[in-house]
Design an enzyme around this catalytic site. Structure first.
Site, PDB file in Angstrom:
ATOM      1  N   SER A 148       0.836  -1.200   0.000  1.00  0.00           N
ATOM      2  CA  SER A 148       0.000   0.000   0.000  1.00  0.00           C
ATOM      3  C   SER A 148       0.874   1.255   0.000  1.00  0.00           C
ATOM      4  CB  SER A 148      -0.975  -0.049   1.173  1.00  0.00           C
ATOM      5  OG  SER A 148      -1.981   0.910   1.032  1.00  0.00           O
ATOM      6  N   ASP A 237      -9.964  -4.383  -4.623  1.00  0.00           N
ATOM      7  CA  ASP A 237      -9.261  -3.283  -3.985  1.00  0.00           C
ATOM      8  C   ASP A 237      -9.445  -2.021  -4.827  1.00  0.00           C
ATOM      9  OD1 ASP A 237      -7.452  -1.540  -2.812  1.00  0.00           O
ATOM     10  OD2 ASP A 237      -5.753  -2.916  -2.923  1.00  0.00           O
ATOM     11  N   HIS A 267      -8.302  -5.001  -0.236  1.00  0.00           N
ATOM     12  CA  HIS A 267      -7.125  -4.283   0.237  1.00  0.00           C
ATOM     13  C   HIS A 267      -6.774  -4.735   1.654  1.00  0.00           C
ATOM     14  CE1 HIS A 267      -4.270  -0.984   0.019  1.00  0.00           C
ATOM     15  NE2 HIS A 267      -4.534  -0.739   1.297  1.00  0.00           N
TER      16      HIS A 267
END
Length: 300
Positions: A148, A237, A267
């Site tokens: 991320s 995601d 995610h």
């Protein structure tokens, strides 16, 4: 379709206070994430110790019979949340599966420390590894790894330092401050454009930062300098499309890139191997990818 474990995770998150809500308490969220992480089972690793790498707090994991080299791990959390403690269990698994030392970086976070504090901290860590790494057994190939926002920082580090890394692993990278890709509107994950915009607002020091390639690396003119790169996305995601767009850009630049979309996932799944079976397989994929890079490097 969401896999059952992903569907349960999405349902469990319904009603949680959004990060952009004025009542959201960053300090409390950080403390709660640490509390949850400290209750998780953790694998034994050959040696684990905290180090100050160029003045930046880091945690070093050295597995038994470690191969030469180091994986520099940058944690996710929208630049704002999480730390080396929250990522401790994941970093241990990463070290054990790759059989390589992992240096997990506790970079400065916004809103207390805005851009470019985090990438500058990564620079300081890399300078320390180059200068003193051999005394800590970290000589040999270097790999950057992040999830991320951490994947953003790993990518920026590789772009700032062409040739420094032998490979790059980017797990659902957070790359586009404009939230311009369709997956923000089609993903089943509850993480959406307003949440993403809040994280970018905390990170950027001023509006001009949002077009700085050191913050928004999709805008970089150095993408062709990257080492072999693994890009991982999750089907549901919101960040899926920007990660896959990056993979296409790298392929067009002649970078040796592998891109994998994990079906049914959301995610954040990578860090929670006890909830998401795919997380364990992803860790093995990362280990296999790095082993392949190492093998090709050894072969000359």
């Amino acid at each position: 379709m969401l896999f059952p474990e992903a569907r349960r995770a999405v349902e469990a998150a319904v009603g949680e206070l959004a990060v952009h809500d004025p009542a959201f308490d960053i300090a409390a969220a950080r403390a709660e994430a640490q509390r949850v992480a400290q209750a998780e089972p953790r694998e034994d690793v050959g040696a684990v110790r905290d180090v100050a790498a160029g003045g930046v707090p880091c945690r070093l994991y050295v597995p038994q019979d470690a191969q030469p080299g180091v994986v520099v791990h940058l944690h996710g959390g929208g630049f704002v949340l999480n730390d080396v403690e929250v990522h401790d269990a994941s970093a241990r698994r990463l070290a054990n599966r790759t059989r390589t030392a992992v240096l997990s970086v506790d970079y400065r976070r916004p809103p207390e420390h805005r851009f470019p504090a985090a990438p500058d901290d990564v620079d300081a860590v890399l300078a320390w590894v180059a200068r003193e790494g051999a005394t800590h057994g970290l000589d040999g190939p270097a790999y950057a790894h992040g999830d991320s926002a951490g994947a953003n920082l790993a990518l920026v580090a590789a772009l700032r330092h062409p040739g420094r890394f032998d490979a790059l692993v980017l797990i659902y990278p957070f790359l586009d401050p404009g939230q311009g890709f369709d997956s923000y509107r089609t993903a089943a994950d509850g993480f959406g454009p307003r949440e993403a915009a809040w994280y970018w607002e905390q990170y950027a020091s001023c509006p001009d930062d949002l077009t700085d390639p050191d913050l928004a690396p999709l805008l970089s003119d150095r993408l062709g300098t990257l080492p072999p790169t693994l890009v991982v996305t999750a089907e549901h995601d919101p960040l899926r499309d920007e990660g896959e767009h990056l993979a296409v850009l790298l392929a067009e630049q002649g970078v040796d890139v592998v891109a994998t979309r994990y079906l049914g996932q959301i995610h954040g799944f990578w860090r929670h191997d006890r909830v998401f079976p795919a997380a364990g397989q992803l860790m093995l994929q990362v280990a296999g990818f790095l082993a392949g890079v190492r093998s090709r490097r050894s072969a000359g």
